[in-house]
Every structure is written in C-alpha cells, then in structure tokens.
Write a protein that holds these residues in place. Structure first.
Motif, PDB file in Angstrom:
ATOM      1  N   PRO A   8      28.022 -22.493  42.714  1.00  0.00           N
ATOM      2  CA  PRO A   8      26.649 -22.372  43.128  1.00  0.00           C
ATOM      3  C   PRO A   8      26.257 -20.969  43.015  1.00  0.00           C
ATOM      4  CG  PRO A   8      28.138 -23.001  44.826  1.00  0.00           C
ATOM      5  CD  PRO A   8      28.924 -23.088  43.653  1.00  0.00           C
ATOM      6  N   ILE A   9      27.442 -20.064  43.111  1.00  0.00           N
ATOM      7  CA  ILE A   9      26.952 -18.439  43.454  1.00  0.00           C
ATOM      8  C   ILE A   9      26.790 -17.874  42.011  1.00  0.00           C
ATOM      9  CG2 ILE A   9      27.458 -16.350  44.498  1.00  0.00           C
ATOM     10  CD1 ILE A   9      26.893 -18.481  46.408  1.00  0.00           C
ATOM     11  N   PHE A  12      23.686 -16.399  40.641  1.00  0.00           N
ATOM     12  CA  PHE A  12      22.889 -15.101  40.982  1.00  0.00           C
ATOM     13  C   PHE A  12      23.731 -13.656  40.726  1.00  0.00           C
ATOM     14  CE2 PHE A  12      22.506 -18.396  44.394  1.00  0.00           C
ATOM     15  CZ  PHE A  12      21.139 -18.637  44.309  1.00  0.00           C
ATOM     16  N   GLN A  13      24.625 -13.721  39.879  1.00  0.00           N
ATOM     17  CA  GLN A  13      25.292 -12.872  39.461  1.00  0.00           C
ATOM     18  C   GLN A  13      24.484 -11.956  38.510  1.00  0.00           C
ATOM     19  OE1 GLN A  13      28.180 -11.329  40.272  1.00  0.00           O
ATOM     20  NE2 GLN A  13      28.920 -13.184  40.178  1.00  0.00           N
ATOM     21  N   SER A 115      15.571 -14.207  44.237  1.00  0.00           N
ATOM     22  CA  SER A 115      16.604 -14.637  44.955  1.00  0.00           C
ATOM     23  C   SER A 115      17.462 -13.434  45.388  1.00  0.00           C
ATOM     24  CB  SER A 115      17.401 -15.786  44.283  1.00  0.00           C
ATOM     25  OG  SER A 115      18.054 -15.140  43.308  1.00  0.00           O
ATOM     26  N   HIS A 116      17.128 -12.302  45.269  1.00  0.00           N
ATOM     27  CA  HIS A 116      17.770 -11.267  45.673  1.00  0.00           C
ATOM     28  C   HIS A 116      17.272 -10.430  46.437  1.00  0.00           C
ATOM     29  CE1 HIS A 116      21.359 -10.552  42.854  1.00  0.00           C
ATOM     30  NE2 HIS A 116      20.754 -11.551  42.308  1.00  0.00           N
ATOM     31  N   ILE A 117      17.871 -10.067  47.546  1.00  0.00           N
ATOM     32  CA  ILE A 117      17.287  -9.566  48.895  1.00  0.00           C
ATOM     33  C   ILE A 117      16.593  -8.259  48.515  1.00  0.00           C
ATOM     34  CG2 ILE A 117      19.554  -8.590  49.643  1.00  0.00           C
ATOM     35  CD1 ILE A 117      16.693  -9.762  52.259  1.00  0.00           C
ATOM     36  N   VAL A 119      15.007  -7.077  45.957  1.00  0.00           N
ATOM     37  CA  VAL A 119      13.811  -7.297  45.252  1.00  0.00           C
ATOM     38  C   VAL A 119      12.786  -7.770  46.296  1.00  0.00           C
ATOM     39  CG1 VAL A 119      12.473  -8.720  43.476  1.00  0.00           C
ATOM     40  CG2 VAL A 119      14.645  -7.734  43.085  1.00  0.00           C
ATOM     41  N   PHE A 180      13.609 -14.597  50.213  1.00  0.00           N
ATOM     42  CA  PHE A 180      14.864 -14.474  49.745  1.00  0.00           C
ATOM     43  C   PHE A 180      15.414 -15.644  49.951  1.00  0.00           C
ATOM     44  CE2 PHE A 180      19.019 -13.325  51.410  1.00  0.00           C
ATOM     45  CZ  PHE A 180      19.830 -13.279  50.471  1.00  0.00           C
ATOM     46  N   LEU A 184      17.234 -18.509  47.470  1.00  0.00           N
ATOM     47  CA  LEU A 184      18.585 -18.723  47.348  1.00  0.00           C
ATOM     48  C   LEU A 184      19.091 -19.855  47.819  1.00  0.00           C
ATOM     49  CD1 LEU A 184      21.193 -16.552  47.158  1.00  0.00           C
ATOM     50  CD2 LEU A 184      21.157 -16.760  49.628  1.00  0.00           C
ATOM     51  N   ILE A 188      21.064 -22.557  45.563  1.00  0.00           N
ATOM     52  CA  ILE A 188      22.367 -23.103  45.830  1.00  0.00           C
ATOM     53  C   ILE A 188      22.545 -24.620  45.898  1.00  0.00           C
ATOM     54  CG2 ILE A 188      24.250 -22.906  47.473  1.00  0.00           C
ATOM     55  CD1 ILE A 188      23.621 -20.038  47.814  1.00  0.00           C
TER      56      ILE A 188
END
Lengths: 252, 181
Positions: A8-9, A12-13, A115-117, A119, A180, A184, A188
């Motif tokens: 699930p991670i 976000f890569q 989904s990136h803090i 941003v 975020f 996220l 997930i």
C-alpha cells in the motif's frame, strides 16, 4: 511484481524521470512533478475549454466552470467579505489545484500530488504567508491584535494570548496535515482492500468467494474517496478564506 | 499480513529506495518544492490571465444582460402604463369636449329659438298695436259720426215735434250741452 501490487505504500514512492542535480540539491523531474504538471494542464484545459463558447445560456461544461467560479467566490465573500475578493485568484487557484490533484489521484496507477506532506505544507505556508504579509502590510502592528481577543478579563490576557499564538502557529500544520492525511489514508485503505481481493482470489474458490466482501468495500471506498477528494479541497478553501479574513479584519 | 510486510521491506531494499516512508523522505522535498512552485506559479498565472477574466466576463455579461432586460421590461411596462393613462385622459377629455359641444349647441339652438320667438312676438305686438290704432281711429271716426248723427237726429226730432227749423249750430250746441252733462 505481485508484491508491488499489494504494497500500500508503493503508490507514494517518488521516482525520478529526469534527474537534475543543482549543487547539493536534487531537483529531479519526478513522477510527482509530472502529475503537478498534469494537474495544471488538466485544470486549465478544462476551464478554458468549458468557457470557450462564452454563451449566455451555458452548456453543462460551462455550467461546471461557472459553478466552481461562483462557489469559490461565494465561499470567499461569506468568510472574508467584499475586501476578501482581492484574494479570489489565489483562493480559486488553490481550490482548483487541490481538487484536480485529488481527483487525478483517484485514477489507478496515477500519483496523488497531495498525498505528500511537503506539497500540502507548501500550499498551507503560501496561505499563512499571504495572511501574515498582507496583515502586517495592511495593518502594521495592529495585525498582532489578532492574538489579543477583545472582551477578555485583564488577568487572562497573557494566557489567552499564548493560546492564540499557539493556535495561529498550528494553523499551517493542521491545514496541511488534514489534506495530506486524508489523501494518504484514503489511498492506503483503498490499496489494502484491493490487495485483499488479489491475495484472496489467488487462494482458490473459497478465496474468490471470500474476496467479494473486500471488493465491495473497495468499491464503496472509491465512492467515499471521490467525496473526500472534493471535500478536502473544499475544507482547504474554506479554511483559507477564514485565515484570509483574519488578515483583512484582524480586530475580530 | 506479516508475510506481506516482509515482502514490502524487501521490495524497498531491492528498489534502492531509502527505507523511510515516502511522504516523509526529505530527500525528495527539494524537488517537490521547486516543481510545486513552478506548477502552482504557472497555474496561478493562467488563472489570473486567462481563465478568471473569461469566467468573470461571462458571468458579468449574463448579469448585465439580465439586468438590462429587466430594465427594458420595466421601461416598456411604464411606457404602456403611460400610454394607458394618456388614453384614459384623452377619453375623458373627449367626453368633456363632447359635453361642451353638446352644451354649446344646445345653448345656441336655445338662443336662436329665443331670438326667433322674440322676433315673432315683436312682429305680433307691432301688428296688434297697429290693429289697436286702427280700431281707435275707426272708433274715433265712428264717435265723430255719432255726433253728426245726433245733431241731425236732434234737428229732425225738433222739427217733427215742434215744427221749428233749428239751425245746425244750435242743434250741435244742444247735443254738446247734453253730452257735457
């Protein structure tokens, strides 16, 4: 690769598409950058296309564009009054950017920019920075009256002021973390349930039957995530409007 | 699930990613901040220069058109009301004029009739006066003849009674004396 699908991670890569190195700093063009560009292009193209007829009686695309315009305008006017309309381009851009970024993230295999803090934090800092710079430029020292609410008994003023300052400082954090974390967690959860479907259906007939429940969950969550995508863009906009109101009317 | 988590960790290592949770991987922050600034900056410019003036223009034109149409409708309504009022006024005036004309005609006719009547009456009165004058004349003449007859009769009576021829003057004097009594 099967492991990738249920991780699930992994979604976000950040992967480099075009590595760029400036001094010590890595400023590569990544999948995140790509989807930021996609967000800008999709949102602008839609709004330009939808308003291309400029007809008096709008068609459905133009109506959507007009509704988003009046929606943001009304939200801003309600929260910050007529003086707040000078920030309309900023608020509208924020709303459209966040909304389109959230919605693009709903497509499978697409990257979710929000989904990136970092941003969401940058967007939040843009808002708070605007509030502080405009507030001080417009009201000077009087802007700090924001931290001393009126009608508070003298003995409580220091305590209330400290609380107000902490509350003000936590605004960019709450604003960014809310967006975020929602994006996220939603992605997930969706991935986890979709992963269950893949894992269970690989385990024979009973597994396929058992996979129906997580599949139904995944479908329901997808609907919920579309709602969240819109709702978080809206919440971000409303809070932006309220903070801007503080910059315009620090006395309140 | 434990197996799955294990695989995940392996994938991360195999992929050469740092083990940290991607959103908290500060190595990517610089690139994200830069590209976000570029993307959002471009987006903001596009919104302010192209999209918002367009949408705002569309809404303003519509607002103006509706307001203009309403104004036009109000103007036409006021115009038709004014026309109605003017019509009513003209009607009232015409009625008043008609009454005036009728009254005037009536008065004219009445005065003409009066004049004719007066003329007729005057004519009649003149003729009556004339007739009366003639009657008086005839009466006077007759009365004058009565005197002569009385004198003649007196002469004749005296002559037949006493056989004396009385002169005309004497008889006339006698008659006048009797008349004077």
């Amino acid at each position: 690769m099967a492991a990738d699908k249920v991780d699930p991670i992994h979604q976000f890569q950040i992967t480099k598409i075009l590595p760029i190195q400036v001094g010590n700093l890595d400023v590569s063009f990544t999948n995140s950058s790509l989807f930021m560009a996609a967000t800008v292009i999709v949102a602008t193209a839609f709004l330009v296309f939808a308003s291309s007829n400029r007809s008096l009686v709008p068609n459905r695309w133009q109506l959507v564009a007009e509704m988003s315009y009046s929606f943001v305008a009304n939200t801003l006017r309600d929260a910050a009054g007529k003086a707040g309309m000078q920030f309309f381009p900023l608020v509208f851009s924020l709303f459209m950017f966040v909304l389109v970024a959230n919605l693009i993230g709903m497509f499978p295999y697409f990257f979710t920019v929000t989904s990136h803090i970092i941003v969401t934090f940058c967007l939040a800092m843009l808002v708070i920075g605007t509030v502080v710079v405009f507030g001080i430029w417009k009201h000077g020292f009087h802007f700090f009256g924001l931290f001393v609410p009126k009608g508070v008994p003298g003995a409580l003023v220091p305590l209330v002021t400290v609380i107000e300052i902490i509350s003000f400082l936590s605004r960019p954090i709450s604003l960014s973390v809310r967006l975020f974390a929602n994006m996220l967690a939603g992605h997930i959860t969706l991935k986890v349930f979709a992963g269950f479907v893949v894992m269970l259906s690989a385990a024979g007939v009973t597994g396929v039957v058992g996979a129906i429940l997580p599949l139904a969950m995944a479908v329901a969550l997808t609907a919920l995530e579309f709602l969240v995508a819109f709702l978080q863009a809206y919440v971000f906009t409303v809070l932006t409007c309220m903070y801007l109101n503080d910059a315009i009317h620090p006395g309140h | 699930m434990a197996d799955n988590a294990h695989t995940t960790a392996e994938v991360h290592h195999e992929g050469g990613h740092s083990g940290t949770f991607p959103p908290f991987d500060s190595a990517t922050f610089g690139s994200q901040i830069l590209w976000l600034a570029i993307a959002f900056g471009v987006f903001y410019r596009l919104m302010t220069k192209v999209v918002l003036p367009r949408l705002g223009g569309i809404l303003e034109v519509r607002h103006d058109t509706i307001a203009g149409d309403l104004e036009e409708a109000n103007r036409l309504k006021a115009e038709s009301e004014a026309a109605g009022a003017a019509y009513e006024q003209a009607l009232a005036e015409a009625r008043r004029n008609a009454q005036a004309i009728a009254g005037k005609t009536r008065a004219e006719l009445a005065s003409a009739v009066d004049a004719k009547r007066h003329a007729a009456e005057a004519g009649l009165a003149a003729r009556v006066g004339e007739a009366e004058a003639r009657i008086a004349e005839i009466k006077a003449k007759a009365l004058g003849e009565v005197d002569a007859i009385a004198v003649e009769t007196t002469e004749a009576v005296v002559a037949s009674l006493i056989g004396v021829e009385v002169g005309r003057d004497e008889a006339a004097a006698a008659v006048a004396a009797v008349q004077a009594k």
